[in-house]
Design a protein around this motif. Structure first.
Motif, short mmCIF file in Angstrom:
data_model
loop_
_atom_site.label_atom_id
_atom_site.label_comp_id
_atom_site.label_asym_id
_atom_site.label_seq_id
_atom_site.Cartn_x
_atom_site.Cartn_y
_atom_site.Cartn_z
N SER A 181 -36.65 -31.92 -5.14
CA SER A 181 -35.62 -31.19 -5.88
C SER A 181 -34.31 -31.20 -5.11
O SER A 181 -34.28 -30.91 -3.91
CB SER A 181 -36.07 -29.75 -6.12
N ASN A 182 -33.23 -31.53 -5.79
CA ASN A 182 -31.92 -31.55 -5.11
C ASN A 182 -30.92 -30.60 -5.75
O ASN A 182 -29.73 -30.66 -5.44
CB ASN A 182 -31.35 -32.97 -5.09
N TYR A 183 -31.36 -29.69 -6.63
CA TYR A 183 -30.45 -28.79 -7.34
C TYR A 183 -30.42 -27.41 -6.70
O TYR A 183 -31.45 -26.86 -6.30
CB TYR A 183 -30.86 -28.64 -8.80
N ILE A 184 -29.22 -26.85 -6.63
CA ILE A 184 -29.03 -25.44 -6.31
C ILE A 184 -27.83 -24.95 -7.10
O ILE A 184 -26.86 -25.69 -7.33
CB ILE A 184 -28.83 -25.23 -4.79
N PRO B 229 -22.99 -29.48 -5.27
CA PRO B 229 -23.51 -30.06 -4.03
C PRO B 229 -24.98 -30.41 -4.26
O PRO B 229 -25.72 -29.64 -4.88
CB PRO B 229 -23.38 -28.92 -3.02
N PHE B 230 -25.40 -31.57 -3.81
CA PHE B 230 -26.79 -32.00 -4.00
C PHE B 230 -27.54 -31.93 -2.68
O PHE B 230 -27.05 -32.43 -1.65
CB PHE B 230 -26.84 -33.42 -4.57
N LEU B 231 -28.70 -31.32 -2.70
CA LEU B 231 -29.51 -31.19 -1.51
C LEU B 231 -30.15 -32.53 -1.16
O LEU B 231 -30.49 -33.32 -2.04
CB LEU B 231 -30.61 -30.14 -1.73
N ILE B 232 -30.31 -32.77 0.13
CA ILE B 232 -30.95 -34.00 0.59
C ILE B 232 -32.45 -33.89 0.38
O ILE B 232 -33.07 -32.88 0.72
CB ILE B 232 -30.63 -34.23 2.07
N ALA B 233 -33.04 -34.93 -0.20
CA ALA B 233 -34.47 -34.93 -0.46
C ALA B 233 -35.24 -34.86 0.85
O ALA B 233 -34.86 -35.46 1.86
CB ALA B 233 -34.87 -36.18 -1.24
N MET B 234 -36.33 -34.08 0.83
CA MET B 234 -37.16 -33.93 2.02
C MET B 234 -38.61 -34.21 1.66
O MET B 234 -38.99 -34.16 0.48
CB MET B 234 -37.03 -32.52 2.60
N ASP B 235 -39.43 -34.47 2.66
CA ASP B 235 -40.84 -34.74 2.42
C ASP B 235 -41.47 -33.59 1.66
O ASP B 235 -41.38 -32.42 2.06
CB ASP B 235 -41.58 -34.92 3.75
N GLY B 236 -42.11 -33.94 0.55
CA GLY B 236 -42.80 -32.93 -0.25
C GLY B 236 -41.90 -32.13 -1.16
O GLY B 236 -42.39 -31.25 -1.87
N PRO C 106 -34.70 -28.27 -17.81
CA PRO C 106 -35.82 -27.31 -17.78
C PRO C 106 -36.36 -27.03 -16.39
O PRO C 106 -36.71 -25.89 -16.06
CB PRO C 106 -36.87 -27.98 -18.68
N ARG C 107 -36.39 -28.05 -15.53
CA ARG C 107 -36.96 -27.85 -14.19
C ARG C 107 -36.06 -26.97 -13.30
O ARG C 107 -36.51 -26.48 -12.26
CB ARG C 107 -37.19 -29.20 -13.51
N ASN C 108 -34.81 -26.76 -13.73
CA ASN C 108 -33.88 -25.96 -12.93
C ASN C 108 -33.64 -24.57 -13.50
O ASN C 108 -32.91 -23.78 -12.87
CB ASN C 108 -32.54 -26.70 -12.81
N HIS C 109 -34.23 -24.23 -14.63
CA HIS C 109 -33.96 -22.94 -15.27
C HIS C 109 -34.22 -21.77 -14.32
O HIS C 109 -33.43 -20.83 -14.22
CB HIS C 109 -34.81 -22.79 -16.52
#
Length: 274
Positions: free
Chosen positions: A63-66, A53-60, A34-37
């Motif tokens: 989310s790692n989905y694209i 491919p998973f995004l690298i987590a960043m401050d604030g 649901p959070r990626n819809h």
């Protein structure tokens, strides 16, 4: 989410449809969270979990989905990333993907269309910030149907990583709502320009390719690129193999019979011009 050619297909294209694996909902479980819809432009063009491919987590931003898929070139694993034109809400994720996965080339195969929520995601001058990712315009030239822009990309929270030089290839020769470009030669010039950049300047950087949905036109570019490399390395023309290999990871790649035929036309043009 299965893919098939949308016209009466040749025997070879029909075989390709039969051997293309379909994606089930459980294969795309991350995209369907649901959070990626709202990060998916189309609900029937989703990436498989095993190719994400998973995004690298960043401050604030945890989310790692694209909506993107890692794809093999003819000779290198995960050399391509196929993705959709970023939505207004995913431009920051798009540039995170470019930086995190060391993409040195971006190939754009669709037009800017605000009615389709396709924003201009790059600066024409100066600097733009997308979260921690800074994109600096460094130059532009136009040759035929290809506009080449150069950007310097960095993560301002990780200055030790330095900046990356990224070449943006915007192809204007493919009109909206057309299955294929009108010119084999023009499209082959685009493929050659990207190949030259990757070979001479980028080292082992990846190529990120996008169209509106990240599949049909993107699939044509990847299939043509792989077929041309196959011809150079082994003097073999096997479009069936090129498309099948892509579809093993993303079933919607090369979406119509006319696109499949176009890949053959380009291969013949490439052989004739060698």
């Amino acid at each position: 989410m299965a893919s098939c050619f949308r016209t009466t297909a040749s025997p070879q294209a029909s075989t390709l449809n039969m051997v293309t694996p379909s994606l089930r909902a459980e294969d795309c479980s991350i995209a369907l969270l649901p959070r990626n819809h709202d990060k998916n432009r189309f609900r029937d063009v989703l990436p498989a979990d095993r190719c994400l491919p998973f995004l690298i987590a960043m401050d604030g931003d945890s989310s790692n989905y694209i909506n993107a898929t890692l794809l093999d070139s003819y000779s290198q694993p995960s050399a391509f990333i196929a993705t959709q034109h970023p939505l207004p809400t995913t431009v920051k994720d798009f540039w995170r993907l470019v930086f995190d996965y060391h993409c040195t080339a971006i190939v754009m195969l669709n037009q800017l269309d605000h009615t389709q929520f396709c924003p201009q995601y790059w600066p024409e001058e100066g600097v733009l910030r997308h979260g921690p990712i800074q994109v600096e315009f460094a130059g532009c030239f136009i040759k035929g149907d290809v506009t080449n822009r150069t950007f310097r990309v960095c993560n301002v929270t990780r200055p030790q990583d330095g900046y990356r030089t990224v070449q943006h290839f915007q192809y204007s020769g493919w009109a909206p709502r057309k299955d294929v470009p009108p010119s084999d030669v023009s499209f082959l010039q685009l493929v050659a320009a990207v190949d030259k950049w990757q070979e001479e300047y980028s080292g082992d950087g990846r190529v990120l390719i996008h169209c509106l949905n990240g599949s049909a036109r993107t699939g044509v570019f990847c299939a043509v690129t792989n077929t041309c490399e196959m011809i150079r390395r082994q003097s073999i023309v096997d479009v069936f193999y090129s498309v099948k290999t892509l579809r093993n990871n993303k079933p919607n790649m090369v979406d119509t019979l006319s696109q499949y035929q176009f890949c053959y036309d380009i291969a013949l043009e490439y052989v004739d011009s060698a």
